[in-house]
Scaffold this motif. Structure first.
Motif, PDB file in Angstrom:
ATOM      1  N   TYR A  15       0.890  -1.170   0.000  1.00  0.00           N
ATOM      2  CA  TYR A  15       0.000   0.000   0.000  1.00  0.00           C
ATOM      3  C   TYR A  15       0.916   1.204   0.000  1.00  0.00           C
ATOM      4  O   TYR A  15       1.732   1.349   0.925  1.00  0.00           O
ATOM      5  CB  TYR A  15      -0.854   0.039   1.258  1.00  0.00           C
ATOM      6  CG  TYR A  15      -1.988  -0.950   1.268  1.00  0.00           C
ATOM      7  CD1 TYR A  15      -3.061  -0.807   0.405  1.00  0.00           C
ATOM      8  CD2 TYR A  15      -1.993  -2.009   2.160  1.00  0.00           C
ATOM      9  CE1 TYR A  15      -4.106  -1.687   0.421  1.00  0.00           C
ATOM     10  CE2 TYR A  15      -3.041  -2.898   2.191  1.00  0.00           C
ATOM     11  CZ  TYR A  15      -4.102  -2.742   1.319  1.00  0.00           C
ATOM     12  OH  TYR A  15      -5.137  -3.612   1.340  1.00  0.00           O
ATOM     13  N   GLU A  16       0.777   2.075  -0.978  1.00  0.00           N
ATOM     14  CA  GLU A  16       1.724   3.178  -1.139  1.00  0.00           C
ATOM     15  C   GLU A  16       3.142   2.615  -1.018  1.00  0.00           C
ATOM     16  O   GLU A  16       3.520   1.765  -1.797  1.00  0.00           O
ATOM     17  CB  GLU A  16       1.457   4.299  -0.126  1.00  0.00           C
ATOM     18  CG  GLU A  16       0.310   5.210  -0.527  1.00  0.00           C
ATOM     19  CD  GLU A  16      -0.991   4.849   0.195  1.00  0.00           C
ATOM     20  OE1 GLU A  16      -0.966   4.798   1.432  1.00  0.00           O
ATOM     21  OE2 GLU A  16      -2.013   4.631  -0.474  1.00  0.00           O
ATOM     22  N   ARG A  18       4.352   1.100   1.875  1.00  0.00           N
ATOM     23  CA  ARG A  18       4.515   0.051   2.887  1.00  0.00           C
ATOM     24  C   ARG A  18       4.295  -1.322   2.291  1.00  0.00           C
ATOM     25  O   ARG A  18       3.238  -1.636   1.759  1.00  0.00           O
ATOM     26  CB  ARG A  18       3.556   0.299   4.041  1.00  0.00           C
ATOM     27  CG  ARG A  18       4.176   1.268   5.035  1.00  0.00           C
ATOM     28  CD  ARG A  18       3.602   1.198   6.422  1.00  0.00           C
ATOM     29  NE  ARG A  18       2.860  -0.010   6.711  1.00  0.00           N
ATOM     30  CZ  ARG A  18       1.580   0.002   7.069  1.00  0.00           C
ATOM     31  NH1 ARG A  18       0.928   1.105   7.153  1.00  0.00           N
ATOM     32  NH2 ARG A  18       0.976  -1.128   7.348  1.00  0.00           N
ATOM     33  N   ILE A  20       3.416  -5.017   2.314  1.00  0.00           N
ATOM     34  CA  ILE A  20       2.633  -5.881   3.197  1.00  0.00           C
ATOM     35  C   ILE A  20       2.975  -7.344   2.930  1.00  0.00           C
ATOM     36  O   ILE A  20       3.215  -8.107   3.853  1.00  0.00           O
ATOM     37  CB  ILE A  20       1.119  -5.660   2.977  1.00  0.00           C
ATOM     38  CG1 ILE A  20       0.765  -4.166   3.042  1.00  0.00           C
ATOM     39  CG2 ILE A  20       0.313  -6.453   3.981  1.00  0.00           C
ATOM     40  CD1 ILE A  20       0.944  -3.519   4.368  1.00  0.00           C
ATOM     41  N   SER A  39      -0.499 -11.789  13.170  1.00  0.00           N
ATOM     42  CA  SER A  39      -0.883 -10.676  14.040  1.00  0.00           C
ATOM     43  C   SER A  39      -1.743  -9.676  13.270  1.00  0.00           C
ATOM     44  O   SER A  39      -1.821  -9.721  12.041  1.00  0.00           O
ATOM     45  CB  SER A  39       0.371 -10.000  14.590  1.00  0.00           C
ATOM     46  OG  SER A  39       1.249  -9.718  13.532  1.00  0.00           O
ATOM     47  N   ASN A  40      -2.372  -8.775  14.006  1.00  0.00           N
ATOM     48  CA  ASN A  40      -3.199  -7.749  13.372  1.00  0.00           C
ATOM     49  C   ASN A  40      -2.367  -6.929  12.406  1.00  0.00           C
ATOM     50  O   ASN A  40      -1.264  -6.526  12.731  1.00  0.00           O
ATOM     51  CB  ASN A  40      -3.775  -6.799  14.430  1.00  0.00           C
ATOM     52  CG  ASN A  40      -4.853  -7.471  15.241  1.00  0.00           C
ATOM     53  OD1 ASN A  40      -5.615  -8.273  14.728  1.00  0.00           O
ATOM     54  ND2 ASN A  40      -4.883  -7.174  16.529  1.00  0.00           N
ATOM     55  N   GLY A  41      -2.899  -6.724  11.234  1.00  0.00           N
ATOM     56  CA  GLY A  41      -2.175  -5.899  10.267  1.00  0.00           C
ATOM     57  C   GLY A  41      -1.076  -6.637   9.538  1.00  0.00           C
ATOM     58  O   GLY A  41      -0.279  -6.027   8.829  1.00  0.00           O
ATOM     59  N   SER A  42      -1.025  -7.969   9.688  1.00  0.00           N
ATOM     60  CA  SER A  42       0.047  -8.706   9.015  1.00  0.00           C
ATOM     61  C   SER A  42      -0.273  -8.937   7.538  1.00  0.00           C
ATOM     62  O   SER A  42       0.598  -9.343   6.772  1.00  0.00           O
ATOM     63  CB  SER A  42       0.295 -10.037   9.714  1.00  0.00           C
ATOM     64  OG  SER A  42      -0.889 -10.793   9.737  1.00  0.00           O
ATOM     65  N   GLY A  43      -1.507  -8.696   7.129  1.00  0.00           N
ATOM     66  CA  GLY A  43      -1.830  -8.786   5.702  1.00  0.00           C
ATOM     67  C   GLY A  43      -2.700  -9.970   5.326  1.00  0.00           C
ATOM     68  O   GLY A  43      -2.801 -10.319   4.155  1.00  0.00           O
ATOM     69  N   LYS A  44      -3.394 -10.551   6.298  1.00  0.00           N
ATOM     70  CA  LYS A  44      -4.232 -11.715   6.002  1.00  0.00           C
ATOM     71  C   LYS A  44      -5.388 -11.339   5.076  1.00  0.00           C
ATOM     72  O   LYS A  44      -5.651 -11.999   4.066  1.00  0.00           O
ATOM     73  CB  LYS A  44      -4.779 -12.325   7.310  1.00  0.00           C
ATOM     74  CG  LYS A  44      -3.699 -12.691   8.301  1.00  0.00           C
ATOM     75  CD  LYS A  44      -4.248 -13.178   9.619  1.00  0.00           C
ATOM     76  CE  LYS A  44      -5.083 -12.174  10.388  1.00  0.00           C
ATOM     77  NZ  LYS A  44      -4.360 -11.030  10.953  1.00  0.00           N
ATOM     78  N   THR A  45      -6.073 -10.248   5.428  1.00  0.00           N
ATOM     79  CA  THR A  45      -7.187  -9.802   4.595  1.00  0.00           C
ATOM     80  C   THR A  45      -6.690  -9.439   3.193  1.00  0.00           C
ATOM     81  O   THR A  45      -7.296  -9.806   2.183  1.00  0.00           O
ATOM     82  CB  THR A  45      -7.883  -8.584   5.243  1.00  0.00           C
ATOM     83  OG1 THR A  45      -8.356  -8.975   6.529  1.00  0.00           O
ATOM     84  CG2 THR A  45      -9.036  -8.091   4.404  1.00  0.00           C
ATOM     85  N   THR A  46      -5.564  -8.750   3.151  1.00  0.00           N
ATOM     86  CA  THR A  46      -4.974  -8.376   1.863  1.00  0.00           C
ATOM     87  C   THR A  46      -4.728  -9.611   0.998  1.00  0.00           C
ATOM     88  O   THR A  46      -5.049  -9.629  -0.189  1.00  0.00           O
ATOM     89  CB  THR A  46      -3.642  -7.629   2.108  1.00  0.00           C
ATOM     90  OG1 THR A  46      -3.880  -6.577   3.030  1.00  0.00           O
ATOM     91  CG2 THR A  46      -3.083  -7.081   0.825  1.00  0.00           C
ATOM     92  N   GLN A  87     -14.577  -9.932   6.275  1.00  0.00           N
ATOM     93  CA  GLN A  87     -14.343  -9.745   7.706  1.00  0.00           C
ATOM     94  C   GLN A  87     -15.494  -8.974   8.354  1.00  0.00           C
ATOM     95  O   GLN A  87     -15.928  -9.289   9.443  1.00  0.00           O
ATOM     96  CB  GLN A  87     -13.021  -8.985   7.885  1.00  0.00           C
ATOM     97  CG  GLN A  87     -12.609  -8.826   9.319  1.00  0.00           C
ATOM     98  CD  GLN A  87     -11.143  -8.438   9.445  1.00  0.00           C
ATOM     99  OE1 GLN A  87     -10.430  -8.300   8.464  1.00  0.00           O
ATOM    100  NE2 GLN A  87     -10.690  -8.282  10.664  1.00  0.00           N
TER     101      GLN A  87
HETATM  102  N1  LIG Z   1      -6.570   0.645   1.848  1.00  0.00           N
HETATM  103  C1  LIG Z   1      -5.410   0.632   2.548  1.00  0.00           C
HETATM  104  N2  LIG Z   1      -4.508   1.621   2.400  1.00  0.00           N
HETATM  105  C2  LIG Z   1      -3.353   1.622   3.100  1.00  0.00           C
HETATM  106  N3  LIG Z   1      -3.009   0.665   3.986  1.00  0.00           N
HETATM  107  C3  LIG Z   1      -3.865  -0.346   4.200  1.00  0.00           C
HETATM  108  C4  LIG Z   1      -5.123  -0.419   3.488  1.00  0.00           C
HETATM  109  N4  LIG Z   1      -5.771  -1.528   3.876  1.00  0.00           N
HETATM  110  C5  LIG Z   1      -4.970  -2.121   4.797  1.00  0.00           C
HETATM  111  N5  LIG Z   1      -3.827  -1.424   4.970  1.00  0.00           N
HETATM  112  C6  LIG Z   1      -2.705  -1.784   5.870  1.00  0.00           C
HETATM  113  O1  LIG Z   1      -2.171  -3.003   5.426  1.00  0.00           O
HETATM  114  C7  LIG Z   1      -1.826  -3.830   6.516  1.00  0.00           C
HETATM  115  C8  LIG Z   1      -2.458  -5.210   6.353  1.00  0.00           C
HETATM  116  O2  LIG Z   1      -3.859  -5.100   6.482  1.00  0.00           O
HETATM  117  P1  LIG Z   1      -4.806  -6.350   6.531  1.00  0.00           P
HETATM  118  O3  LIG Z   1      -4.531  -7.205   5.356  1.00  0.00           O
HETATM  119  O4  LIG Z   1      -6.193  -5.865   6.683  1.00  0.00           O
HETATM  120  O5  LIG Z   1      -4.327  -7.072   7.873  1.00  0.00           O
HETATM  121  P2  LIG Z   1      -4.981  -8.250   8.696  1.00  0.00           P
HETATM  122  O6  LIG Z   1      -6.221  -8.673   7.991  1.00  0.00           O
HETATM  123  O7  LIG Z   1      -3.938  -9.309   8.757  1.00  0.00           O
HETATM  124  O8  LIG Z   1      -5.259  -7.706  10.062  1.00  0.00           O
HETATM  125  C9  LIG Z   1      -2.252  -3.100   7.772  1.00  0.00           C
HETATM  126  O9  LIG Z   1      -1.106  -2.531   8.355  1.00  0.00           O
HETATM  127  C10 LIG Z   1      -3.172  -2.029   7.273  1.00  0.00           C
HETATM  128  O10 LIG Z   1      -3.028  -0.877   8.050  1.00  0.00           O
END
Ligand SMILES: Nc1ncnc2c1ncn2[C@@H]1O[C@H](COP(=O)(O)OP(=O)(O)O)[C@@H](O)[C@H]1O
Ligand SMILES: [Mg+2]
Lengths: 216, 247
Positions: A15-16, A18, A20, A39-46, A87
């Motif tokens: 993302y930008e 950062r 992931i 962990s939270n924010g590790s990128g599972k949803t991504t 989610q």
């Molecule tokens: N649309 C977005 N723009 C910028 N950063 C994002 C966006 N969506 C998620 N992130 C960042 O990407 C990282 C991974 O997010 P996510 O996949 O939702 O994590 P998880 O589901 O494992 O908790 C997080 O640090 C989150 O802040």
């Protein structure tokens, strides 16, 4: 040698600036029941969004059902055959009534109204949602919303399920309903969860997402 | 916000074919809008009242809606009578009020209320889904119908976000005052709302894609026109013709 139904090769996603996911590899075979933690924010949803083609990786290839998928058009088949539970159920339910929401997918797949109605009935029965057909979706409780969201996914009769934290914030009873569905009615899935107990009961293998890669 | 609070019910109008209702509504609102004077609009308002009796809506919510609408109509009463070019004046201090202007304001008020009540009784008694479907049946372009539906969905989402943010702010002890901090907070509310609802709408769109959305809504409830629908249509249109002839 069986072919994987989902195969991710050297996937990188940022993302930008950062990063992931970092050169991530993943293979899912038919019959795999996989729990994904991290962990939270590790990128599972991504990661799950990339499999569904909702996000496009900057590097690497997504191969699903033996075909490389790049364009939006390639993912139409993927979305019909892989069921994705979001989610946040609020984002998944958009029709006024439960039955319309559950029927939305089957109707898009070309089912007739009668067939769709039959599917609505069956799915409600499987999840213990009888009598919910005419309820208004945005007036349901959190747990009920999650079950209805799951019903909308099940109604498409997918070959494989991706479930993003289905058990978060649910009571035991609702949790058990989801668990028993996963155990008795599904063959292949990836389920994200922080609930160790839920995962050991549902999944055969557990993967860990850490530093942008999958650890086995 | 429950935009569809009037769609739950079991009256004749709730069960009537949405296609018939849309057509009657379209004819009604055009005729009512172009009507002039006091008498014709009043007759249209009477027709609306009859619809109200048939629809049996929740009185409280209905009155709330009408009050909001009439709040805006009230402005007409300030401006038109004072600015309308007419001969007969009543003088109130230095202000001159035109009779013609008063009549004109009254006419607008009656027409607006007639149309608002017709909207509530004819359109709001169907779910937004049925209305969208009926529009497809009536050959409204698919894209237009989808935009209409998503727009509707979007308003609800924005309002939900607003309620959430408002609660979050109240929980942290925010009390509005007339100072810079208050204005800054309001700016954050608006900004936060826009961003959050944009993101929500995007997620919802993704969810629709995951369920095979192809750019338009499949028809779920097919409509069956019943004899009573036709009778309702014929009676309504006869009433409109009568109103037109009599005045
Ligand atoms: N649309 C977005 N723009 C910028 N950063 C994002 C966006 N969506 C998620 N992130 C960042 O990407 C990282 C991974 O997010 P996510 O996949 O939702 O994590 P998880 O589901 O494992 O908790 C997080 O640090 C989150 O802040
Ligand atoms: Mg997540």
């Amino acid at each position: 040698m069986k072919k994987p139904i989902i195969k991710l090769k050297n996937i990188s996603f940022s993302y930008e600036k950062r990063r992931i996911l970092n050169s991530l590899n993943l293979e899912i075979y038919e019959g795999d029941k996989i729990g994904l933690i991290g962990s939270n924010g590790s990128g599972k949803t991504t990661l799950l969004h990339i499999i569904m083609g909702l996000l496009k990786p900057q590097e690497g290839t997504v191969e699903i059902f033996g075909k490389v998928r790049t364009k939006e058009r390639d993912f139409i088949e993927v979305r019909q055959k892989i069921g994705f539970l979001f989610q946040d159920s609020d984002n998944q339910l958009f029709c006024p009534t439960v039955k319309e929401d559950i029927a939305f997918g089957p109707l898009n797949l070309g089912k007739t109204k009668e067939e769709a109605m039959q599917i609505v009935k069956e799915t409600c029965k499987i999840l213990g949602l009888e009598g919910f057909e005419d309820r208004v979706t945005y007036k349901l409780s959190g747990g009920e919303k999650r079950l209805v969201a799951l019903a909308t996914v099940i109604a498409m009769k997918p070959l494989c399920f991706l479930l993003d934290e289905p058990s978060a914030g649910l009571d035991e009873n609702t949790n058990d309903r989801i668990l028993s569905y996963l155990k008795s009615n599904t063959k292949t899935f990836i389920v994200v969860s922080h609930d160790k107990d839920f995962l050991t009961k549902a999944a055969d293998k557990i993967f860990l997402l850490k530093d942008g890669q999958i650890r086995y | 916000m429950h935009l569809e609070e009037f769609s739950e019910g079991n009256s004749f109008l709730h069960r009537a074919d949405p296609r018939v209702k849309i057509l009657i509504f379209a004819i009604f609102s055009v005729l009512c809008a172009v009507a002039s004077g006091i008498k014709t609009p009043t007759l249209f308002l009477l027709y609306s009242f009859i619809l109200l009796l048939i629809a049996r809506l929740k009185i409280k919510s209905l009155i709330a809606r009408l009050l909001i609408a009439n709040f805006f109509i009230a402005f007409i009463w300030f401006f038109i009578p004072l600015t309308y070019p007419g001969n007969s004046y009543v003088t109130l201090g230095s202000m001159k009020i035109s009779h013609e202007g008063l009549r004109y304001a009254l006419s607008i008020t009656i027409k607006c209320n007639a149309i608002i009540i017709a909207t509530i009784t004819l359109l709001s008694t169907s779910s937004i889904f049925s209305i969208a479907h009926a529009m497809l049946h009536l050959r409204v372009p698919k894209k237009l119908v989808t935009i209409f539906f998503l727009f509707y969905r979007y308003i609800t989402v924005i309002h939900e976000e607003y309620l959430k943010i408002k609660k979050a702010i109240a929980l942290r002890g925010f009390v509005p005052k007339t100072n810079l901090n208050t204005y800054k907070t309001y700016a954050y509310i608006v900004g936060g709302m826009l961003i959050k609802s944009y993101e929500r709408a995007e997620e919802i769109y993704k969810a629709m894609l995951c369920r095979g959305f192809k750019g338009y809504f499949p028809l779920f409830e097919h409509f069956y026109i019943r004899k009573s629908d036709i009778i309702f249509g014929v009676i309504s249109i006869s009433i409109f013709i009568l109103i037109g002839v009599k005045s």
